[in-house]
Design a protein around this motif. Sequence first.
Motif, PDB file in Angstrom:
ATOM      1  N   ALA A  12       0.820  -1.217   0.000  1.00 31.38           N
ATOM      2  CA  ALA A  12       0.000   0.000   0.000  1.00 31.38           C
ATOM      3  C   ALA A  12       0.851   1.262   0.000  1.00 31.38           C
ATOM      4  O   ALA A  12       1.933   1.309   0.590  1.00 31.38           O
ATOM      5  CB  ALA A  12      -0.916  -0.005   1.215  1.00 31.38           C
ATOM      6  N   PHE A  13       0.334   2.277  -0.677  1.00 34.57           N
ATOM      7  CA  PHE A  13       0.958   3.592  -0.622  1.00 34.57           C
ATOM      8  C   PHE A  13       0.604   4.248   0.714  1.00 34.57           C
ATOM      9  O   PHE A  13      -0.338   3.856   1.402  1.00 34.57           O
ATOM     10  CB  PHE A  13       0.483   4.471  -1.771  1.00 34.57           C
ATOM     11  CG  PHE A  13       0.870   3.946  -3.131  1.00 34.57           C
ATOM     12  CD1 PHE A  13       2.138   3.433  -3.355  1.00 34.57           C
ATOM     13  CD2 PHE A  13      -0.035   3.974  -4.182  1.00 34.57           C
ATOM     14  CE1 PHE A  13       2.499   2.957  -4.607  1.00 34.57           C
ATOM     15  CE2 PHE A  13       0.316   3.502  -5.440  1.00 34.57           C
ATOM     16  CZ  PHE A  13       1.589   2.983  -5.652  1.00 34.57           C
ATOM     17  N   LYS A  14       1.349   5.279   1.074  1.00 35.75           N
ATOM     18  CA  LYS A  14       1.120   5.974   2.335  1.00 35.75           C
ATOM     19  C   LYS A  14      -0.297   6.537   2.387  1.00 35.75           C
ATOM     20  O   LYS A  14      -0.980   6.450   3.419  1.00 35.75           O
ATOM     21  CB  LYS A  14       2.139   7.100   2.497  1.00 35.75           C
ATOM     22  CG  LYS A  14       2.043   7.835   3.821  1.00 35.75           C
ATOM     23  CD  LYS A  14       3.141   8.886   3.934  1.00 35.75           C
ATOM     24  CE  LYS A  14       3.057   9.628   5.263  1.00 35.75           C
ATOM     25  NZ  LYS A  14       4.142  10.653   5.392  1.00 35.75           N
ATOM     26  N   GLN A  19      -6.100   6.245   4.285  1.00 35.94           N
ATOM     27  CA  GLN A  19      -7.513   6.029   3.955  1.00 35.94           C
ATOM     28  C   GLN A  19      -8.055   4.828   4.707  1.00 35.94           C
ATOM     29  O   GLN A  19      -9.199   4.848   5.190  1.00 35.94           O
ATOM     30  CB  GLN A  19      -7.671   5.816   2.449  1.00 35.94           C
ATOM     31  CG  GLN A  19      -7.365   7.037   1.594  1.00 35.94           C
ATOM     32  CD  GLN A  19      -7.433   6.715   0.112  1.00 35.94           C
ATOM     33  OE1 GLN A  19      -8.123   5.801  -0.302  1.00 35.94           O
ATOM     34  NE2 GLN A  19      -6.687   7.475  -0.678  1.00 35.94           N
ATOM     35  N   ALA A  20      -7.256   3.763   4.792  1.00 40.63           N
ATOM     36  CA  ALA A  20      -7.703   2.538   5.469  1.00 40.63           C
ATOM     37  C   ALA A  20      -7.924   2.798   6.958  1.00 40.63           C
ATOM     38  O   ALA A  20      -8.889   2.283   7.546  1.00 40.63           O
ATOM     39  CB  ALA A  20      -6.677   1.429   5.260  1.00 40.63           C
ATOM     40  N   ARG A  21      -7.064   3.591   7.579  1.00 43.31           N
ATOM     41  CA  ARG A  21      -7.244   3.893   9.003  1.00 43.31           C
ATOM     42  C   ARG A  21      -8.528   4.672   9.237  1.00 43.31           C
ATOM     43  O   ARG A  21      -9.273   4.404  10.198  1.00 43.31           O
ATOM     44  CB  ARG A  21      -6.032   4.683   9.524  1.00 43.31           C
ATOM     45  CG  ARG A  21      -4.760   3.847   9.683  1.00 43.31           C
ATOM     46  CD  ARG A  21      -3.721   4.590  10.509  1.00 43.31           C
ATOM     47  NE  ARG A  21      -3.277   5.810   9.834  1.00 43.31           N
ATOM     48  CZ  ARG A  21      -2.253   5.870   8.987  1.00 43.31           C
ATOM     49  NH1 ARG A  21      -1.569   4.760   8.698  1.00 43.31           N
ATOM     50  NH2 ARG A  21      -1.882   7.022   8.454  1.00 43.31           N
ATOM     51  N   ARG A  22      -8.807   5.604   8.349  1.00 42.20           N
ATOM     52  CA  ARG A  22     -10.050   6.384   8.485  1.00 42.20           C
ATOM     53  C   ARG A  22     -11.267   5.482   8.276  1.00 42.20           C
ATOM     54  O   ARG A  22     -12.276   5.590   8.996  1.00 42.20           O
ATOM     55  CB  ARG A  22     -10.057   7.537   7.490  1.00 42.20           C
ATOM     56  CG  ARG A  22      -9.031   8.638   7.818  1.00 42.20           C
ATOM     57  CD  ARG A  22      -9.321   9.902   7.031  1.00 42.20           C
ATOM     58  NE  ARG A  22      -9.154   9.702   5.596  1.00 42.20           N
ATOM     59  CZ  ARG A  22      -8.016   9.899   4.945  1.00 42.20           C
ATOM     60  NH1 ARG A  22      -6.931  10.299   5.608  1.00 42.20           N
ATOM     61  NH2 ARG A  22      -7.944   9.713   3.647  1.00 42.20           N
ATOM     62  N   LEU A  23     -11.188   4.582   7.297  1.00 40.11           N
ATOM     63  CA  LEU A  23     -12.290   3.665   7.026  1.00 40.11           C
ATOM     64  C   LEU A  23     -12.521   2.726   8.211  1.00 40.11           C
ATOM     65  O   LEU A  23     -13.674   2.480   8.606  1.00 40.11           O
ATOM     66  CB  LEU A  23     -11.989   2.859   5.765  1.00 40.11           C
ATOM     67  CG  LEU A  23     -13.027   1.801   5.361  1.00 40.11           C
ATOM     68  CD1 LEU A  23     -14.380   2.459   5.059  1.00 40.11           C
ATOM     69  CD2 LEU A  23     -12.538   0.998   4.162  1.00 40.11           C
ATOM     70  N   ALA A  34     -10.032  -3.167   6.307  1.00 42.52           N
ATOM     71  CA  ALA A  34     -10.164  -1.842   5.708  1.00 42.52           C
ATOM     72  C   ALA A  34      -9.119  -1.631   4.618  1.00 42.52           C
ATOM     73  O   ALA A  34      -9.432  -1.117   3.534  1.00 42.52           O
ATOM     74  CB  ALA A  34     -10.026  -0.767   6.785  1.00 42.52           C
ATOM     75  N   LEU A  35      -7.885  -2.040   4.893  1.00 42.20           N
ATOM     76  CA  LEU A  35      -6.821  -1.854   3.908  1.00 42.20           C
ATOM     77  C   LEU A  35      -7.057  -2.709   2.674  1.00 42.20           C
ATOM     78  O   LEU A  35      -6.820  -2.274   1.547  1.00 42.20           O
ATOM     79  CB  LEU A  35      -5.461  -2.199   4.539  1.00 42.20           C
ATOM     80  CG  LEU A  35      -4.233  -1.922   3.666  1.00 42.20           C
ATOM     81  CD1 LEU A  35      -4.210  -0.482   3.181  1.00 42.20           C
ATOM     82  CD2 LEU A  35      -2.955  -2.247   4.426  1.00 42.20           C
ATOM     83  N   GLN A  36      -7.567  -3.922   2.882  1.00 41.69           N
ATOM     84  CA  GLN A  36      -7.863  -4.787   1.746  1.00 41.69           C
ATOM     85  C   GLN A  36      -8.923  -4.157   0.862  1.00 41.69           C
ATOM     86  O   GLN A  36      -8.825  -4.198  -0.369  1.00 41.69           O
ATOM     87  CB  GLN A  36      -8.305  -6.162   2.233  1.00 41.69           C
ATOM     88  CG  GLN A  36      -8.612  -7.130   1.084  1.00 41.69           C
ATOM     89  CD  GLN A  36      -8.865  -8.546   1.580  1.00 41.69           C
ATOM     90  OE1 GLN A  36      -8.390  -8.930   2.643  1.00 41.69           O
ATOM     91  NE2 GLN A  36      -9.603  -9.311   0.800  1.00 41.69           N
ATOM     92  N   ARG A  37      -9.944  -3.553   1.458  1.00 45.65           N
ATOM     93  CA  ARG A  37     -11.006  -2.914   0.682  1.00 45.65           C
ATOM     94  C   ARG A  37     -10.461  -1.731  -0.115  1.00 45.65           C
ATOM     95  O   ARG A  37     -10.809  -1.538  -1.290  1.00 45.65           O
ATOM     96  CB  ARG A  37     -12.137  -2.471   1.614  1.00 45.65           C
ATOM     97  CG  ARG A  37     -13.022  -3.629   2.077  1.00 45.65           C
ATOM     98  CD  ARG A  37     -14.022  -3.217   3.127  1.00 45.65           C
ATOM     99  NE  ARG A  37     -14.842  -2.073   2.735  1.00 45.65           N
ATOM    100  CZ  ARG A  37     -15.808  -1.540   3.502  1.00 45.65           C
ATOM    101  NH1 ARG A  37     -16.052  -2.074   4.700  1.00 45.65           N
ATOM    102  NH2 ARG A  37     -16.515  -0.514   3.085  1.00 45.65           N
ATOM    103  N   ALA A  42      -8.469   0.201  -5.503  1.00 43.68           N
ATOM    104  CA  ALA A  42      -7.365   0.680  -6.339  1.00 43.68           C
ATOM    105  C   ALA A  42      -7.072  -0.293  -7.474  1.00 43.68           C
ATOM    106  O   ALA A  42      -6.704   0.116  -8.577  1.00 43.68           O
ATOM    107  CB  ALA A  42      -6.117   0.886  -5.492  1.00 43.68           C
ATOM    108  N   ALA A  43      -7.228  -1.589  -7.209  1.00 44.39           N
ATOM    109  CA  ALA A  43      -6.935  -2.597  -8.231  1.00 44.39           C
ATOM    110  C   ALA A  43      -7.955  -2.583  -9.355  1.00 44.39           C
ATOM    111  O   ALA A  43      -7.619  -2.780 -10.520  1.00 44.39           O
ATOM    112  CB  ALA A  43      -6.877  -3.983  -7.580  1.00 44.39           C
TER     113      ALA A  43
END
Length: 229
Positions: A12-14, A19-23, A34-37, A42-43
């Motif tokens: 993941a990019f920074k 974004q994942a932490r906020r989600l 969250a990071l996977q989503r 992005a994919a």
Amino acid sequence: MQQELETLLTAAFKSERAQARRLAAREGIADDTALQRILEQAAGTLGLAALLATRLQAHAAEAQRKAQKISDRQQAQAARRVQAVPASAWRGWFDGSAHPNPGKLGIGALLLGPHGERIEVSQAAGHGNSSEAEYAALTAVLQAALGVRPPQLLLYGDSQVVINDVLGTTPVGARGLETQRATVVALLEQFNDVTLRWIPRHRNGEADRLSQLAIAGWVEEEAIPPLAD
């Protein structure tokens, strides 16, 4: 699960991690979910697996580039730490070029004496590959040095293949170069004090210039049409 999260974090990019932490905070879900989503978004049609593979490959390449940069810097620092050259010593640089590789060989060498002496070698050396060119250049600079019989001789070249082969730092010698190695070893034995060292290519400019001049002269000579009868 921890390994999967580390894989996602590495890929993941920074901005995506932010974004994942906020989600995760907003929806009360786990960080890896969250990071996977975020990464799946992005994919897009590419798919998460393909995205991860591409990014991890790029990450590994960047890590390798940084490691090489550090290694180059350390080698340069080590070269600068080399003890000062004794006042009576001669120094020599050699380089060989193949155009193409294999192809026509040009060799260049430079000898500098303690009192401003300067001996240059720049000549064609037949046909072969780049390692054969390097060996021919080393042979030439040793033969030139025999003419002045220096009390101490320091030789520098940028071919790790040839230098390692001569010094025997590899378990098995370079294949196809046995004759060249024997010639160089025999020449080295005729000096009282001779040292052979590797240097980076960018520090071997004069010898490289002389080898390229030899190649250029050969090409120009062949380009001249024969005189008519």
